[in-house]
Design an enzyme around this catalytic site. Structure first.
Site, short mmCIF file in Angstrom:
data_model
loop_
_atom_site.label_atom_id
_atom_site.label_comp_id
_atom_site.label_asym_id
_atom_site.label_seq_id
_atom_site.Cartn_x
_atom_site.Cartn_y
_atom_site.Cartn_z
N HIS A 1 -19.20 -37.91 35.69
CA HIS A 1 -18.73 -38.59 34.47
C HIS A 1 -18.87 -37.67 33.25
CE1 HIS A 1 -20.14 -42.24 36.86
NE2 HIS A 1 -18.88 -42.52 36.63
N LEU B 1 -24.01 -43.36 35.00
CA LEU B 1 -23.34 -42.08 34.76
C LEU B 1 -24.05 -40.92 35.45
CD1 LEU B 1 -22.49 -42.42 30.94
CD2 LEU B 1 -21.15 -43.14 32.94
N MET C 1 -17.79 -47.29 35.03
CA MET C 1 -18.55 -48.52 35.30
C MET C 1 -20.03 -48.23 35.12
SD MET C 1 -16.47 -50.60 38.21
CE MET C 1 -17.03 -49.68 39.61
N GLY C 2 -20.36 -47.18 34.36
CA GLY C 2 -21.76 -46.85 34.11
C GLY C 2 -22.41 -46.13 35.27
O1 PAF Z 1 -13.65 -45.30 38.77
C1 PAF Z 1 -14.24 -46.22 38.17
O2 PAF Z 1 -15.40 -46.11 37.74
C2 PAF Z 1 -13.50 -47.54 37.94
O3 PAF Z 1 -12.65 -47.81 39.01
C3 PAF Z 1 -12.76 -47.58 36.61
C4 PAF Z 1 -11.65 -46.56 36.54
C5 PAF Z 1 -13.72 -47.38 35.45
C6 PAF Z 1 -12.10 -48.97 36.42
O4 PAF Z 1 -13.05 -49.98 36.43
#
Ligand code: PAF
Length: 283
Positions: free
Chosen positions: A39, A35, A32-33
């Site tokens: 990530h 980062l 969901m950005g």
């Molecule tokens: O963990 C996350 O960032 C979110 O739950 C995901 C897996 C991208 C789904 O929107």
């Protein structure tokens, strides 16, 4: 080099078709950005295993049970793209909202059992939103492998089950939680805590480690939990929603780690909800 940002499914599909024609393997890292190093560790794992890497950035409204949390969720697309420039990422897929939920969208993916406790109990509807968007992202990207952090352990278990149950041909891979030097699990939500609160927030991980040490030594879970909750209170935590010992696979509640287990927690610090979990070996 900065990877191209694609916002339309048709453009993503065109790239994907070229890769498949060339016999290449494709990884997806759903995010969901906002980062952070957690990530980026998923991106590293993805690029080590696959020829092509897609990072998705989509703040999924359906998984927010709290409108304020959705409104305040950090959105940092430009910075995210800059961070990804240091990695071998082929596409950053930032779908326009109608590419995920077009007009008249009516389908919900719901995984029963695993989702009824912990996050499922405290965030009603959250996991339906996660399962739905992950099913869509898996199908849209056509990836062979998907990378998730173990920090969201329950999410990892549920997404794996969803892919298996729906016969989506993708391998769901869980990667270790990345932590600050203090032990605090990295999270996009940490951006909303002050330096001072971040220091206090690290108490959560320390108390969880102390509980695991106690469990290994055969101490009683109830007493260990009481001690941990008192320490969290003293560190300025608000509500501790759960601090549970559970089976590592079924997430069934355990009193003792007689089989591979996980200690999982959710607690509030200065209006921000933090989650964490650690491995508990069977003793
Ligand atoms: O963990 C996350 O960032 C979110 O739950 C995901 C897996 C991208 C789904 O929107």
């Amino acid at each position: 080099m900065t990877a191209p940002i694609l916002r339309q499914l048709a453009d993503l599909r065109a790239r994907h078709a070229e890769w498949i024609r060339a016999g290449e393997t494709v990884a997806v890292v759903p995010t969901m950005g906002a980062l952070h190093a957690g990530h980026l560790s998923l991106v590293e794992a993805a690029q080590a295993a696959c020829d092509r890497v897609i990072v998705t950035i989509f703040v999924n409204p359906r998984q927010f049970n709290n409108p304020e949390d959705l409104a305040n969720y950090p959105r940092t697309e430009h910075e995210d793209a800059e961070k990804l420039a240091d990695y071998r990422v082929d596409v950053i897929y930032v779908p326009d909202p109608d590419q995920i939920y077009p007009e008249g969208y009516a389908t919900n993916v719901s995984v029963s059992g695993l989702t009824e406790v912990m996050e499922g109990e405290f965030r009603p509807g959250h996991f339906d939103g996660v399962a739905t968007v992950c099913a869509k992202l898996f199908l849209q990207t056509g990836a062979h492998k998907a990378y998730f952090g173990q920090k969201d352990y329950q999410q990892l278990m549920l997404v794996r089950r969803m892919a298996r149950d729906l016969d989506i041909p993708i391998e769901v891979i869980g990667c270790p939680t990345v932590r600050e030097a203090s032990g605090l699990a990295m999270s996009s939500r940490n951006l909303r805590l002050s330096e001072e609160a971040l220091t206090r927030a690290a108490t959560l991980h320390r108390q969880m480690q102390a509980m695991v040490a106690g469990l290994k030594a055969g101490e009683d879970i109830v007493a260990l939990e009481q001690t941990a909750r008192a320490a969290l209170d003293a560190a300025g935590f608000g509500e501790v929603e759960y601090l549970d010992l559970r089976d590592a696979v079924t997430l069934e509640r355990l009193a003792r780690p007689t089989r591979p287990a996980r200690l999982l927690a959710a607690a509030w610090m200065d209006g921000i909800r933090l989650i964490d979990n650690i491995d508990v070996p069977a003793v």
